[in-house]
Design a protein around this motif. Structure first.
Motif, PDB file in Angstrom:
ATOM      1  N   LEU A  19       0.830  -1.211   0.000  1.00  0.00           N
ATOM      2  CA  LEU A  19       0.000   0.000   0.000  1.00  0.00           C
ATOM      3  C   LEU A  19       0.863   1.260   0.000  1.00  0.00           C
ATOM      4  O   LEU A  19       0.425   2.307  -0.454  1.00  0.00           O
ATOM      5  N   GLY A  20       2.093   1.161   0.452  1.00  0.00           N
ATOM      6  CA  GLY A  20       3.001   2.305   0.453  1.00  0.00           C
ATOM      7  C   GLY A  20       4.116   2.191  -0.569  1.00  0.00           C
ATOM      8  O   GLY A  20       5.061   2.980  -0.552  1.00  0.00           O
ATOM      9  N   SER A  21       4.009   1.239  -1.467  1.00  0.00           N
ATOM     10  CA  SER A  21       5.075   0.972  -2.433  1.00  0.00           C
ATOM     11  C   SER A  21       4.860   1.723  -3.744  1.00  0.00           C
ATOM     12  O   SER A  21       3.736   2.027  -4.122  1.00  0.00           O
ATOM     13  N   ASP A  22       5.951   1.974  -4.444  1.00  0.00           N
ATOM     14  CA  ASP A  22       5.839   2.552  -5.787  1.00  0.00           C
ATOM     15  C   ASP A  22       6.166   1.509  -6.855  1.00  0.00           C
ATOM     16  O   ASP A  22       6.352   1.840  -8.012  1.00  0.00           O
ATOM     17  N   ARG A  23       6.204   0.232  -6.470  1.00  0.00           N
ATOM     18  CA  ARG A  23       6.506  -0.843  -7.409  1.00  0.00           C
ATOM     19  C   ARG A  23       5.286  -1.317  -8.192  1.00  0.00           C
ATOM     20  O   ARG A  23       5.393  -2.131  -9.105  1.00  0.00           O
ATOM     21  N   VAL A  24       4.111  -0.813  -7.808  1.00  0.00           N
ATOM     22  CA  VAL A  24       2.863  -1.209  -8.452  1.00  0.00           C
ATOM     23  C   VAL A  24       1.885  -0.054  -8.302  1.00  0.00           C
ATOM     24  O   VAL A  24       1.997   0.749  -7.375  1.00  0.00           O
ATOM     25  N   ASP A  25       0.935   0.056  -9.210  1.00  0.00           N
ATOM     26  CA  ASP A  25      -0.059   1.126  -9.174  1.00  0.00           C
ATOM     27  C   ASP A  25      -0.821   1.068  -7.851  1.00  0.00           C
ATOM     28  O   ASP A  25      -1.460   0.058  -7.527  1.00  0.00           O
ATOM     29  N   SER A  26      -0.770   2.139  -7.099  1.00  0.00           N
ATOM     30  CA  SER A  26      -1.404   2.162  -5.780  1.00  0.00           C
ATOM     31  C   SER A  26      -2.919   2.012  -5.862  1.00  0.00           C
ATOM     32  O   SER A  26      -3.545   1.486  -4.937  1.00  0.00           O
ATOM     33  N   CYS A  27      -3.525   2.451  -6.969  1.00  0.00           N
ATOM     34  CA  CYS A  27      -4.983   2.288  -7.131  1.00  0.00           C
ATOM     35  C   CYS A  27      -5.360   0.805  -7.179  1.00  0.00           C
ATOM     36  O   CYS A  27      -6.382   0.400  -6.621  1.00  0.00           O
ATOM     37  N   VAL A  28      -4.540   0.007  -7.828  1.00  0.00           N
ATOM     38  CA  VAL A  28      -4.809  -1.428  -7.930  1.00  0.00           C
ATOM     39  C   VAL A  28      -4.654  -2.086  -6.559  1.00  0.00           C
ATOM     40  O   VAL A  28      -5.474  -2.910  -6.158  1.00  0.00           O
ATOM     41  N   VAL A  29      -3.607  -1.707  -5.845  1.00  0.00           N
ATOM     42  CA  VAL A  29      -3.392  -2.288  -4.520  1.00  0.00           C
ATOM     43  C   VAL A  29      -4.551  -1.931  -3.592  1.00  0.00           C
ATOM     44  O   VAL A  29      -5.087  -2.793  -2.889  1.00  0.00           O
ATOM     45  N   ARG A  30      -4.965  -0.683  -3.600  1.00  0.00           N
ATOM     46  CA  ARG A  30      -6.079  -0.262  -2.739  1.00  0.00           C
ATOM     47  C   ARG A  30      -7.369  -0.981  -3.109  1.00  0.00           C
ATOM     48  O   ARG A  30      -8.123  -1.426  -2.237  1.00  0.00           O
ATOM     49  N   ALA A  31      -7.639  -1.115  -4.408  1.00  0.00           N
ATOM     50  CA  ALA A  31      -8.857  -1.801  -4.849  1.00  0.00           C
ATOM     51  C   ALA A  31      -8.824  -3.282  -4.462  1.00  0.00           C
ATOM     52  O   ALA A  31      -9.834  -3.835  -4.006  1.00  0.00           O
ATOM     53  N   LEU A  41      -5.530 -13.245   0.474  1.00  0.00           N
ATOM     54  CA  LEU A  41      -4.438 -13.874  -0.274  1.00  0.00           C
ATOM     55  C   LEU A  41      -3.147 -13.091  -0.084  1.00  0.00           C
ATOM     56  O   LEU A  41      -3.174 -11.923   0.300  1.00  0.00           O
ATOM     57  N   PHE A  42      -2.031 -13.722  -0.371  1.00  0.00           N
ATOM     58  CA  PHE A  42      -0.733 -13.054  -0.254  1.00  0.00           C
ATOM     59  C   PHE A  42      -0.470 -12.275  -1.546  1.00  0.00           C
ATOM     60  O   PHE A  42      -0.436 -12.860  -2.638  1.00  0.00           O
ATOM     61  N   PRO A  43      -0.292 -10.953  -1.462  1.00  0.00           N
ATOM     62  CA  PRO A  43      -0.022 -10.146  -2.665  1.00  0.00           C
ATOM     63  C   PRO A  43       1.476 -10.102  -2.944  1.00  0.00           C
ATOM     64  O   PRO A  43       2.295 -10.012  -2.024  1.00  0.00           O
ATOM     65  N   TRP A  44       1.834 -10.198  -4.204  1.00  0.00           N
ATOM     66  CA  TRP A  44       3.236 -10.012  -4.568  1.00  0.00           C
ATOM     67  C   TRP A  44       3.313  -9.301  -5.907  1.00  0.00           C
ATOM     68  O   TRP A  44       2.366  -9.313  -6.688  1.00  0.00           O
ATOM     69  N   VAL A  45       4.429  -8.645  -6.130  1.00  0.00           N
ATOM     70  CA  VAL A  45       4.599  -7.806  -7.319  1.00  0.00           C
ATOM     71  C   VAL A  45       5.770  -8.315  -8.140  1.00  0.00           C
ATOM     72  O   VAL A  45       6.831  -8.634  -7.606  1.00  0.00           O
ATOM     73  N   GLY A  46       5.563  -8.361  -9.425  1.00  0.00           N
ATOM     74  CA  GLY A  46       6.616  -8.685 -10.380  1.00  0.00           C
ATOM     75  C   GLY A  46       6.338  -7.946 -11.670  1.00  0.00           C
ATOM     76  O   GLY A  46       5.212  -7.965 -12.158  1.00  0.00           O
ATOM     77  N   MET A  47       7.309  -7.263 -12.188  1.00  0.00           N
ATOM     78  CA  MET A  47       7.178  -6.517 -13.453  1.00  0.00           C
ATOM     79  C   MET A  47       5.987  -5.559 -13.431  1.00  0.00           C
ATOM     80  O   MET A  47       5.222  -5.475 -14.369  1.00  0.00           O
TER      81      MET A  47
END
Length: 125
Positions: A19-31, A41-47
């Motif tokens: 939620l505080g990261s810039d590695r992924v669109d924050s709108c998507v994380v919040r939604a 579920l466990f969220p993880w970011v890649g590319m």
């Protein structure tokens, strides 16, 4: 703390980190975080993509679709494997709804362990 409580703590900590990261669109994380089915579920970011795993330890599961940003705006929903394309969405909320609607039938709260511990086959392709 039991194993379930430990897994829940790990999952919540990762959501808060993203939620505080810039590695992924924050709108998507919040939604995604707003949807109780995905928040468990466990969220993880890649590319720059937001993925969801049914376990908090690597290797993660690849049986849930994921959200990727589209060049020029909007989002693409694909998966669970890289060769499966679900569709496009103009908003983060619509993209997240597409993922939530395609959760595996037995999908619930993420369990302790990794993909091998859960005996979930790898679907990366």
């Amino acid at each position: 703390m039991d194993a379930r409580g430990a897994a829940e703590g790990i999952i919540e900590a990762e959501w808060k980190r993203l939620l505080g990261s810039d590695r992924v669109d924050s709108c998507v994380v919040r939604a995604a975080y707003a949807d109780p089915r995905l928040r468990q579920l466990f969220p993880w970011v890649g590319m720059w993509e937001l993925h969801f795993s049914r376990c908090p330890e690597y290797p993660w599961t690849w049986d849930v679709p994921y959200v990727a940003p589209r060049q020029g705006g909007g989002f693409a929903v694909a998966g669970p494997s890289r060769v499966e394309y679900v569709g496009e969405a103009g908003t983060a909320e619509a993209a997240v709804a597409m993922v939530a609607d395609r959760l595996p039938p037995s999908c619930g709260r993420a369990a302790v362990g990794n993909r091998h511990d859960l005996a979930i086959p790898e679907q990366e392709a």
